[in-house]
Each structure stands twice: as C-alpha cells, then as structure tokens.
Design a protein around this motif. Structure first.
Motif, PDB file in Angstrom:
ATOM      1  N   GLN A 681       0.814  -1.212   0.000  1.00 34.37           N
ATOM      2  CA  GLN A 681       0.000   0.000   0.000  1.00 34.37           C
ATOM      3  C   GLN A 681       0.852   1.269   0.000  1.00 34.37           C
ATOM      4  N   SER A 682       2.124   1.145   0.383  1.00 39.27           N
ATOM      5  CA  SER A 682       2.987   2.330   0.417  1.00 39.27           C
ATOM      6  C   SER A 682       3.553   2.666  -0.957  1.00 39.27           C
ATOM      7  N   ILE A 683       3.304   1.807  -1.931  1.00 39.15           N
ATOM      8  CA  ILE A 683       3.831   2.031  -3.281  1.00 39.15           C
ATOM      9  C   ILE A 683       2.713   2.580  -4.175  1.00 39.15           C
ATOM     10  N   HIS A 684       2.935   3.763  -4.704  1.00 42.21           N
ATOM     11  CA  HIS A 684       1.920   4.369  -5.574  1.00 42.21           C
ATOM     12  C   HIS A 684       2.172   3.927  -7.011  1.00 42.21           C
ATOM     13  N   VAL A 685       1.176   3.295  -7.595  1.00 45.16           N
ATOM     14  CA  VAL A 685       1.260   2.839  -8.983  1.00 45.16           C
ATOM     15  C   VAL A 685       0.132   3.518  -9.761  1.00 45.16           C
ATOM     16  N   SER A 686       0.500   4.292 -10.760  1.00 48.04           N
ATOM     17  CA  SER A 686      -0.505   4.997 -11.561  1.00 48.04           C
ATOM     18  C   SER A 686      -1.215   4.026 -12.500  1.00 48.04           C
ATOM     19  N   GLN A 687      -2.283   4.486 -13.117  1.00 46.10           N
ATOM     20  CA  GLN A 687      -3.037   3.628 -14.018  1.00 46.10           C
ATOM     21  C   GLN A 687      -2.202   3.239 -15.231  1.00 46.10           C
ATOM     22  N   ASP A 688      -1.400   4.169 -15.741  1.00 46.74           N
ATOM     23  CA  ASP A 688      -0.538   3.846 -16.877  1.00 46.74           C
ATOM     24  C   ASP A 688       0.498   2.795 -16.485  1.00 46.74           C
ATOM     25  N   GLU A 689       1.035   2.949 -15.299  1.00 48.72           N
ATOM     26  CA  GLU A 689       2.050   1.982 -14.855  1.00 48.72           C
ATOM     27  C   GLU A 689       1.452   0.603 -14.624  1.00 48.72           C
ATOM     28  N   ARG A 690       0.197   0.556 -14.245  1.00 50.12           N
ATOM     29  CA  ARG A 690      -0.459  -0.744 -14.047  1.00 50.12           C
ATOM     30  C   ARG A 690      -0.521  -1.544 -15.339  1.00 50.12           C
ATOM     31  N   GLU A 691      -0.536  -0.847 -16.484  1.00 52.29           N
ATOM     32  CA  GLU A 691      -0.616  -1.547 -17.765  1.00 52.29           C
ATOM     33  C   GLU A 691       0.750  -2.009 -18.257  1.00 52.29           C
ATOM     34  N   CYS A 692       1.806  -1.560 -17.589  1.00 50.09           N
ATOM     35  CA  CYS A 692       3.150  -2.017 -17.980  1.00 50.09           C
ATOM     36  C   CYS A 692       3.334  -3.480 -17.610  1.00 50.09           C
ATOM     37  N   MET A 693       4.383  -4.071 -18.187  1.00 48.36           N
ATOM     38  CA  MET A 693       4.703  -5.465 -17.900  1.00 48.36           C
ATOM     39  C   MET A 693       5.971  -5.532 -17.043  1.00 48.36           C
ATOM     40  N   ILE A 694       6.048  -6.542 -16.226  1.00 46.42           N
ATOM     41  CA  ILE A 694       7.227  -6.734 -15.379  1.00 46.42           C
ATOM     42  C   ILE A 694       7.751  -8.150 -15.572  1.00 46.42           C
ATOM     43  N   ASP A 695       9.080  -8.271 -15.699  1.00 42.24           N
ATOM     44  CA  ASP A 695       9.726  -9.569 -15.875  1.00 42.24           C
ATOM     45  C   ASP A 695      10.174 -10.080 -14.504  1.00 42.24           C
ATOM     46  N   LEU A 696       9.622 -11.206 -14.090  1.00 40.31           N
ATOM     47  CA  LEU A 696       9.915 -11.745 -12.758  1.00 40.31           C
ATOM     48  C   LEU A 696      11.139 -12.658 -12.735  1.00 40.31           C
ATOM     49  N   SER A 697      11.812 -12.809 -13.874  1.00 41.25           N
ATOM     50  CA  SER A 697      12.932 -13.758 -13.947  1.00 41.25           C
ATOM     51  C   SER A 697      14.023 -13.447 -12.934  1.00 41.25           C
ATOM     52  N   GLU A 698      14.291 -12.165 -12.735  1.00 41.27           N
ATOM     53  CA  GLU A 698      15.367 -11.781 -11.826  1.00 41.27           C
ATOM     54  C   GLU A 698      15.064 -12.135 -10.374  1.00 41.27           C
ATOM     55  N   PHE A 699      13.809 -12.098 -10.011  1.00 45.85           N
ATOM     56  CA  PHE A 699      13.440 -12.201  -8.599  1.00 45.85           C
ATOM     57  C   PHE A 699      12.985 -13.594  -8.193  1.00 45.85           C
ATOM     58  N   MET A 700      12.529 -14.379  -9.146  1.00 45.23           N
ATOM     59  CA  MET A 700      11.984 -15.681  -8.784  1.00 45.23           C
ATOM     60  C   MET A 700      13.111 -16.682  -8.546  1.00 45.23           C
ATOM     61  N   ASN A 701      12.806 -17.673  -7.774  1.00 45.90           N
ATOM     62  CA  ASN A 701      13.751 -18.766  -7.547  1.00 45.90           C
ATOM     63  C   ASN A 701      13.564 -19.780  -8.673  1.00 45.90           C
ATOM     64  N   PRO A 702      14.562 -19.928  -9.571  1.00 47.93           N
ATOM     65  CA  PRO A 702      14.365 -20.813 -10.726  1.00 47.93           C
ATOM     66  C   PRO A 702      14.446 -22.300 -10.381  1.00 47.93           C
ATOM     67  N   SER A 703      14.900 -22.618  -9.162  1.00 46.77           N
ATOM     68  CA  SER A 703      15.046 -24.039  -8.800  1.00 46.77           C
ATOM     69  C   SER A 703      14.408 -24.313  -7.447  1.00 46.77           C
ATOM     70  N   PRO A 704      13.097 -24.143  -7.358  1.00 45.62           N
ATOM     71  CA  PRO A 704      12.416 -24.345  -6.070  1.00 45.62           C
ATOM     72  C   PRO A 704      12.199 -25.822  -5.756  1.00 45.62           C
ATOM     73  N   TYR A 705      11.877 -26.083  -4.499  1.00 46.95           N
ATOM     74  CA  TYR A 705      11.599 -27.457  -4.074  1.00 46.95           C
ATOM     75  C   TYR A 705      10.119 -27.765  -4.269  1.00 46.95           C
ATOM     76  N   THR A 706       9.842 -28.995  -4.692  1.00 46.96           N
ATOM     77  CA  THR A 706       8.453 -29.434  -4.842  1.00 46.96           C
ATOM     78  C   THR A 706       8.329 -30.857  -4.316  1.00 46.96           C
ATOM     79  N   VAL A 707       7.094 -31.244  -4.032  1.00 43.06           N
ATOM     80  CA  VAL A 707       6.809 -32.635  -3.667  1.00 43.06           C
ATOM     81  C   VAL A 707       5.591 -33.088  -4.458  1.00 43.06           C
TER      82      VAL A 707
END
Length: 764
Positions: A681-707
């Motif tokens: 809630q502390s991050i202000h995102v305008s309507q134009d910015e909401r339509e932008c795309m974000i690449d999560l590759s940098e932040f995601m864990n590419p080798s997570p554990y699963t069962v």
C-alpha cells in the motif's frame, strides 16, 4: 519441473509487516476489551509467519555470489568470527550490568527493611515492617511490570520459548529488537530487586539473542541507524546462526558454563546445526564468560582473580568428603522420579494458571495489578514464616550478608530470614542466595522444619510467579526448590542410617536441584554440563545424568516441559524434530492449502499489485508458471514485494518492446530494506504503470523445491523442516501446481492423547 522454494525475502515480509503495522495502529486506538477471551490449547494462530532459512538462488543472488572471489569469502568468514567475539563481549557486559545493579538496589532495600525490623522488634509494632516490606516490593515490581505490559509485552518471562520459536523458523514480532533488550534488562533487574521468586539467568539467554541479532545486521531499526557494516549477513539464514551464538553466550554468562551454553543452544534452541557453527558458538560463549569474569573481578577489587565465571555461584564441593557409592544409585534414581513428579505438578499448575491469565487477565492494567499482588504476597509469606520461625543459628562464622536477629538470642540470627530476605542469586560476595547449594552442604545451616516450609511455600510462589507480565526466569527458583527438598531428603537419610559418612545432605541438595529443574524444563545434556561447570565438580557427572534422565522420562509421562507448554499455549506453529508417528496415512494432497495463486514470468504490473494487496492470501508465495494459457508447469517461484516505491517502476518492461528501462535492481536494494519491507500500500502505482509489464525472472527462484501430491506427511515434513523452507509447492504427475504447503499446514497435525489430532486455525 520444480516448484517454489523460498524466494529472497523480497515480499515474504510484505504482508507480515503490513499486518504488524495494522496491529500497531490498532493498539493506538481505544478499543473495548472483552471480559473473557475464549482460548484453548487446540488452536493454531494465523498471526505468525515463517522466516526463510533457505537462500533463494535467483539471478540477483547468483550474480553477486559469482562476483565474490576466494579472498572475499575469507573476509566474510573472518567477519563471522569478529561478530561472535562482539556478541560474547557485549553479552558479558550486559550480565555484569544486571548483576551489579541488582546487588546495589537489593542491598539498599534489605538494609532499609532490616533496620526497620530491628527497630520495631524492640519497640513493638512489627506490622509496620511488614507493610514497608510489602510496599517496597510491590512498588518496584509495579515499575517492572508497567514497562513490560505497556511498552514491550514480548519481553515478559524468560524469553526462552520465544527464542526457541525464532530458531525454529517462526517470526515472533519484536522478539530481537533493541527496545526489547532494554525493557528485558530493566525488567529483570526490577523483578529480582522486587523480591519475586524469579532468577535473572533465563532472561540472559534472550538478551544474548537480541544482542547477536543486532550486531550481525550492522544496524538498529529501533534507533533507525544503519552503520553500513556486515550487510552480507542481512538474511534470515545468517541471522539465525548468530542468534544461536547469542543464546549460548547468555547461558555462558549466567552460569559460567561455555560448554553448557553450546549444548543448551544445540539441545533447546537451534533447529539447524553444522560443525562450523559449533566452533563459532563455543568461541562466543568463551568470550562471554571471560568478559563477565574479568569485569566482576575488577569490580570486586581482585583484578587478577578470575574466579567469578558466572552470575550464579553454586560454591565448590569437596571431592574427598562427598564421594558416592554403588548402593546410592537407586537413591539417585528415586530422587529423579520425585523431581519428575514435582516438575510435572509444577507445569500442570502453571498450565491452568496461564490459561486463566489468557482468558481473563489480558488487559495490561490487570497484568500490572496481578504482578503487584504476587510481590506483596511473596513479602507477606516471607515475613510470616520468618516471624513464626524459631530456627536460630550462630552469627559467628556465618557468611550471611544481612543477618536478622528478630527474636533470637544475642549472637544468633534467624535462619528462615536467609531464605526470604535475600535475592535468589549469589553474586560473588554480597548478594547472598536464598539457599545456595554450597550453603546447603553445610550441615548446620537449616533444620528440617525450615527446609520443609520453605520448599512448600516457595514451590507455589514460583509457580504463581512464572507467567506474570515481568521479565524473569525459572532456572534459579527451580534449583532452590530442588536443593531445599534434596537437603531435607539427605537429612532424613542421615537420621535413618545413623551415619554422616555417605548420607551427606549437601550431596543430595545438588541432586535435588538437578532433579527439580530437569523435571520442569526437561533438559538433560546441557543441564548436566551446566551443573558440572557451575560447581567445578566432575565427580557427580554420572549421578546428575542419571537424575536428569529419570526426571525427564517421568515428567514426560505426565505433561510436556514448561517451555514447550508455553509455546503451545501461545498457539505458535512450532515444528518439532519429527512428524507425528501415526501420520503416514496423510498425504500432501490432504494437508496442502489450495487454490494457489500463480503468476506468469512476464506479468502485468496491475495484476502483481492486486495479488500482493489481497490479504486473503494465506501463504504469501506465488509459483511462476509458463506464460502459455494451457500450461501451468512451474518454472520458478516469486513471492514477496518489491523493496520500495521508487524501485518498482524502474523494473517495468514496456509492452511494445521487452527491454528493461533505467537501472536494474541489485541484491543490495533488498538487503537495505531487510527485515522490514514496506507494505504494497505504500507504493503508488498509476493507471498507466499498471498496464506495464514486469519480468519476474530476476526475482523468482528458478530451482524451487516441490513434492508430489502422493507424498506422505512425514516425508513432506522432513523436507520442509530440514531445509528450513517457508513454502513447499505440491505438484501432480503432470508437474502442474495443485497446492502449497506452509508451516501452519504441517504444525496443525499433532499427536494427542487419543491419537492424531488436527488443530483449528484462528486469528488469535
């Protein structure tokens, strides 16, 4: 092929800290307190979040690790040793401060009360002395209780259950903050000076843990000061290891037992361990006891005499006089049984008392009133027992700091007064103990009636006192209760055997102390070494082990240990070493949370913001799946929030061309915000910015554990617990996400009296 693990802490704390901020706002608003809070032990609280003890190997993390060469890693290792040394030094200094201030304030109080009693003994009107004593105690305890109840409630008690939870992977709000340390230190001083049946050794463990957490991060969030050092260690994994060292240093300072401190951290605290950590923790413990020893020796005028290793001094036992024989082994086992039964009784009484407090004494003002009442009652009980006692001992040759004559003849003092007229610890010279093991080894110190009355009254006072809203520990009261009934047992044996050669009461005082403390807290390995180090006697190593093992076995048959019981009463999702033994019939499909909110690798900013703003999410982890609409295979895991409002727009990907704009985020951006990440809630995102795309590759864990969803509960539990995960994704045979396992999903299954039972989840 794999699913989520635990991404950095990018947003893992976003919802957590949001809830925390909301709670803090709620406390500022006036609200109606119900007269009764419905509570039972079969609840699991939703307010606790997990820490992430598994490093997320995302692109940012791997890029930084690859830039670090061998020399830099050696520098990091040296920093770890430097931090451990600083932890030991500061923990030792805090222990010195507590000890010296308690000695001064308690000495002042007892001189005032003693002078008043001596005056009114001659003139009559001892009721004024009782009133003075009770008023002084209640006033001091009131201050100690007010600062805990109104400023930092997490500083109440010994802090050992909270540190156990933290090391287990549970985020207890405010538990390792500087403000908590200040309130803890001030609170324990006032509790001990106020004459409560408490000790200052338990809170030293919490204090050491807070010191370790603060130093290892190189900054204080309470003071809002960042010293820009030790930034590499700003993550849960590193912080956990240093907190283990701090807890061990606290034990070492309290008992003068470095090895005992390491074993305590291993047995009671750390859920995760390795050999390198053992050496660093031992180093911190060694430095802690040496610092305390050095400072106290200078304070007492013996700069070169390093014979004050801990806050508690059991005295030294003469090996020649205090041997034991083979026919005493059954006697020691019997004492272990008695200790286990009395410990179980203590815990059971305290359990029902704590339940009553949770339901009815939940307002801070009521908690303060109860603490004052206990302080006044403790003083009254002590005064009445001193008044009624006719157990007089000669002053000559006695080391009692404040001998009270009362109705005894000239040259004698009231023996019962030494039980209630002093603090519960023996510093080195002045602040004499109630009943130290060493004084109990002196055959002429106490008669059976004095010991019997003291044991009975102190048992109930200590049980009533533990759980009050004051900073205090249960170690020393337990030792004193056990030492008293142990010596009583030894006196009985000497009468029966008509011999004082083998039936030495002092020996049984030591065994009784071990049995009582072992029966209450259920420690075995660490307590054996602590007792051996604190008494400087290895002769009784085997009997102490025997007594402690017996006390634990007998106590566990009836009820849980005191610390585990309080963790359960606080509805904390604590994970034990193993899953319930009868849980093999359950599978991951039955325990997992579902449905799971998934993200695509390239996602709309508006979608990400909406998902992170959704407070109904109960796991705060979001698997990243293939972006094609018909595939939900997990490629990585991304959870949490971005570090600040400025950084978020800078990582947007324009829809027209998939190229990053402006500067890339670095791992340092996240470490600067750790551990209190800003809410979405502390991050202000305008309507134009909401339509932008974000690449999560940098932040995601590419080798997570699963069962797989067919995995049994014990198998899922073992993976989750051993790796220190925060999230574990469940997949089907097509590798599609079907559910998410979090700490609460595993902790809600436990073994009850009637077999496997499932706890209810509640926002308590």
């Amino acid at each position: 092929q794999l699913t989520p693990s635990s991404f950095l802490r990018i947003g893992q704390l976003s919802n957590v800290d949001l809830n925390e901020d909301v709670r803090e706002l709620e406390t500022e608003l006036p609200r109606q307190h119900p007269n009764e809070i419905p509570h039972n032990e079969k609840l699991l609280s939703l307010k606790y979040e997990s820490l992430d003890y598994d490093n997320s190997e995302n692109q940012l993390f791997l890029e930084e690790e690859r830039r670090i060469n061998h020399a830099a890693f050696r520098t990091v290792e040296i920093k770890r040793w430097v931090i451990c040394a600083m932890i030991g030094i500061l923990t030792g200094l805090v222990a010195c401060f507590i000890d010296i201030v308690v000695e001064k304030l308690a000495g002042l109080k007892y001189r005032v009360v003693k002078g008043n009693i001596d005056k009114f003994t001659e003139k009559g009107g001892l009721s004024f002395s009782l009133l003075l004593w009770a008023t002084l105690n209640a006033s001091v305890v009131m201050v100690g209780s007010v600062i805990v109840a109104f400023i930092e409630p997490v500083a109440a008690g010994s802090g050992i259950p909270q540190i156990k939870c933290y090391l287990n992977g549970v985020k207890i709000p405010h538990v390792v903050r500087l403000k908590t340390l200040v309130i803890k230190v001030c609170g324990v001083i006032l509790s001990v000076v106020g004459g409560l049946a408490v000790g200052k050794e338990g809170p030293m463990i919490h204090s050491g843990a807070v010191i370790a957490a603060g130093i290892s991060q190189g900054r204080s969030t309470s003071l809002k000061r960042d010293f820009k050092i030790f930034e590499y260690f700003r993550r849960d994994t590193e912080k956990r290891d240093f907190v283990s060292a701090g807890a061990a240093a606290g034990v070492s300072a309290a008992f003068g037992a470095p090895v005992g401190g390491v074993l305590f951290s291993l047995e009671e605290g750390a859920s995760f361990w390795n050999q390198f950590l053992t050496w660093r923790i031992f180093f911190a413990s060694m430095i802690s006891t040496f610092t305390l020893n050095s400072v106290l020796s200078v304070y007492h005028g013996n700069a070169w005499d390093l014979s004050s290793p801990g806050l508690i001094n059991f005295g030294r036992f003469d090996n020649e006089k205090m041997k034991y024989t083979i026919h005493e082994i059954p006697i020691f086992i019997f004492m272990g049984v008695v200790g286990g039964i009395l410990g179980a009784l203590f815990n059971a009484l305290n359990y029902w008392l704590t339940m009553f407090r949770i339901r009815y004494i939940h307002r801070p003002c009521l908690q303060v009133v109860e603490a004052m009442l206990v302080a006044a009652v403790t003083a009254t009980v002590g005064f009445v027992m001193i008044y009624c006692s006719r157990d007089c001992q000669p002053i000559q040759g006695s080391t009692v700091a404040y001998p009270l004559q009362l109705f005894c003849a000239d040259g004698e003092y009231n023996s019962m007064a030494t039980a209630f007229f002093h603090t519960t610890e023996k510093s080195v010279r002045l602040a004499r103990p109630v009943l130290t093991l060493h004084s109990l080894s002196n055959s002429g110190s106490y008669n059976p009636m004095t010991l019997g009355l003291f044991t009975l009254m102190y048992f109930f006072l200590a049980c009533w006192t533990y759980g009050l809203t004051v900073s205090a520990g249960v170690f020393i009261p337990s030792l004193l209760i056990g030492a008293a009934w142990g010596r009583l047992f030894g006196i009985s044996l000497s009468y029966l055997s008509k011999s004082s050669i083998w039936a030495d009461p002092g020996k049984y005082a030591l065994m009784g102390a071990a049995a009582q403390l072992g029966g209450i807290v259920r420690m075995t390995l660490s307590l054996t070494v602590i007792m051996m180090e604190a008494t400087g006697n290895v002769t009784y190593g085997f009997p102490i082990m025997l007594v402690l093992m017996t006390a634990k076995i007998v106590g566990d048959y009836f009820v849980e240990g005191l610390y585990d019981m309080h963790i359960q009463l606080q509805s904390v999702p604590f994970l034990h070493w193993e899953a319930p033994v009868t849980s093999h019939s359950l599978t991951a499909r039955e325990v997992m949370s579902t449905p799971v909110t998934c993200l695509r690798r390239i996602e709309r900013v508006g979608t990400v913001v909406d998902i992170l703003s959704d407070t109904s999410s109960n796991h705060n982890g979001f698997p990243v799946v293939e972006s094609s609409p018909d595939a939900t295979q997990v490629r990585g895991c991304s959870w949490g929030i971005f570090p600040n409002g400025v950084s978020l727009p800078k990582v947007f990907v324009e829809r027209a061309n998939l190229s990053l704009v402006q500067r890339r985020l670095k791992l340092k951006d996240f470490r600067d915000a750790y551990p209190r990440f800003p809410p979405i809630q502390s991050i202000h995102v305008s309507q134009d910015e909401r339509e932008c795309m974000i690449d999560l590759s940098e932040f995601m864990n590419p080798s997570p554990y699963t069962v797989p969803q067919e995995a049994s509960l014990p198998r899922v539990f073992k993976v989750f617990r051993a790796l220190g995960l925060r999230h574990l994704v469940v997949v089907d045979n097509r590798n599609e996400v079907v559910g998410m396992v979090t700490r609460k999903d595993l902790a809600r299954y436990r073994l009850g009296k009637e077999g496997l039972e499932e706890l209810s989840l509640a926002q308590t």
